[in-house]
Design a protein around this motif. Sequence first.
Motif, PDB file in Angstrom:
ATOM      1  N   GLY A  28       0.785  -1.223   0.000  1.00  0.00           N
ATOM      2  CA  GLY A  28       0.000   0.000   0.000  1.00  0.00           C
ATOM      3  C   GLY A  28       0.816   1.273   0.000  1.00  0.00           C
ATOM      4  N   LEU A  29       0.101   2.377  -0.243  1.00  0.00           N
ATOM      5  CA  LEU A  29       0.666   3.724  -0.227  1.00  0.00           C
ATOM      6  C   LEU A  29      -0.205   4.574   0.679  1.00  0.00           C
ATOM      7  CD1 LEU A  29       2.676   5.849  -1.361  1.00  0.00           C
ATOM      8  CD2 LEU A  29       1.016   6.273  -3.176  1.00  0.00           C
ATOM      9  N   GLY A  30       0.434   5.300   1.596  1.00  0.00           N
ATOM     10  CA  GLY A  30      -0.321   6.069   2.566  1.00  0.00           C
ATOM     11  C   GLY A  30       0.087   7.529   2.626  1.00  0.00           C
ATOM     12  N   SER A  54       4.166   7.197   3.040  1.00  0.00           N
ATOM     13  CA  SER A  54       4.653   5.915   3.534  1.00  0.00           C
ATOM     14  C   SER A  54       4.306   4.803   2.556  1.00  0.00           C
ATOM     15  CB  SER A  54       4.064   5.605   4.909  1.00  0.00           C
ATOM     16  OG  SER A  54       2.656   5.478   4.829  1.00  0.00           O
ATOM     17  N   LEU A  55       5.172   3.784   2.526  1.00  0.00           N
ATOM     18  CA  LEU A  55       4.921   2.536   1.816  1.00  0.00           C
ATOM     19  C   LEU A  55       4.703   1.455   2.860  1.00  0.00           C
ATOM     20  CD1 LEU A  55       7.696   2.647  -0.953  1.00  0.00           C
ATOM     21  CD2 LEU A  55       5.251   3.034  -1.262  1.00  0.00           C
ATOM     22  N   ILE A 212      -4.088   7.768   6.146  1.00  0.00           N
ATOM     23  CA  ILE A 212      -5.033   7.067   5.299  1.00  0.00           C
ATOM     24  C   ILE A 212      -4.225   6.337   4.230  1.00  0.00           C
ATOM     25  CG2 ILE A 212      -5.384   9.168   3.917  1.00  0.00           C
ATOM     26  CD1 ILE A 212      -8.191   8.102   3.273  1.00  0.00           C
ATOM     27  N   ALA A 213      -4.513   5.067   4.016  1.00  0.00           N
ATOM     28  CA  ALA A 213      -3.709   4.258   3.100  1.00  0.00           C
ATOM     29  C   ALA A 213      -4.620   3.420   2.214  1.00  0.00           C
ATOM     30  CB  ALA A 213      -2.756   3.347   3.873  1.00  0.00           C
ATOM     31  N   LEU A 214      -4.225   3.300   0.954  1.00  0.00           N
ATOM     32  CA  LEU A 214      -4.903   2.454  -0.014  1.00  0.00           C
ATOM     33  C   LEU A 214      -3.935   1.349  -0.417  1.00  0.00           C
ATOM     34  CD1 LEU A 214      -7.610   2.298  -1.600  1.00  0.00           C
ATOM     35  CD2 LEU A 214      -6.442   3.466  -3.475  1.00  0.00           C
ATOM     36  N   ALA A 215      -4.383   0.101  -0.336  1.00  0.00           N
ATOM     37  CA  ALA A 215      -3.480  -1.034  -0.566  1.00  0.00           C
ATOM     38  C   ALA A 215      -4.039  -1.964  -1.638  1.00  0.00           C
ATOM     39  CB  ALA A 215      -3.248  -1.808   0.727  1.00  0.00           C
TER      40      ALA A 215
END
Length: 227
Positions: A28-30, A54-55, A212-215
């Motif tokens: 993911g990337l946040g 963040s990764l 908030i992160a989308l993975a």
Amino acid sequence: MIRRLALLLLCGLCALELSAEERPYELGLGLHSSYYLGELDPRGLLGRHRPGLSLSMSYQPQLHWSWTGELGLRQISARRVDEALARLGAQEDFSRRLVELRLGGRYHFLPLSREQSYLRTRPWSPYLGLGLGLALGGRSSTSRELLLPSLYLGLGVKALLSDRLSLTLDWSVHRCLSSRLEDTGPAWADYPRGAGGPRGIKAQDSYGAWSIALAWRLGKAPCTGCN
């Protein structure tokens, strides 16, 4: 009869705990916003917030548990609010960039899965996270590079949006195992830590973050034609 019901209940609980997620891996990337928690600026959430990236990687071997790792770039800054601290060498402002590696685990309060509905799973769940962090602080005009270990505690919600995507909302607090987070110069760094008793102005520093992160979910695809 009672013995059979107890056995069935025990088997059901074991299945709930031991069944693995069909797509257990995530990348993911946040986006996050970090803020300082320390003696220079006690405003906390009302203080300065700085954005970061963040990764993240995660592995969910069970419905209730997952292991997580994160590599993030964040910035911590604050403004001195007590003029008495100036006599101890504290500058009016400080700012420090951190490259941070976090490793930890999460406990999902609800069994988390989209594929195993027969186990009464849910596509979303609140969670509690706990782990270790290690941050490298960059050099500045008043301080050297800094290696900063920490413990962190996180609360959040994770939702499986689809078979391939997940969304995570997270709040975490990092308790540093050092009092050298502040970029305030040698006079402040040399001041005795813990001066003034247990609630003295020099203590272990902390910082918090919202993220908030989308993975992207990886792993074995669900078997739709199996018996």
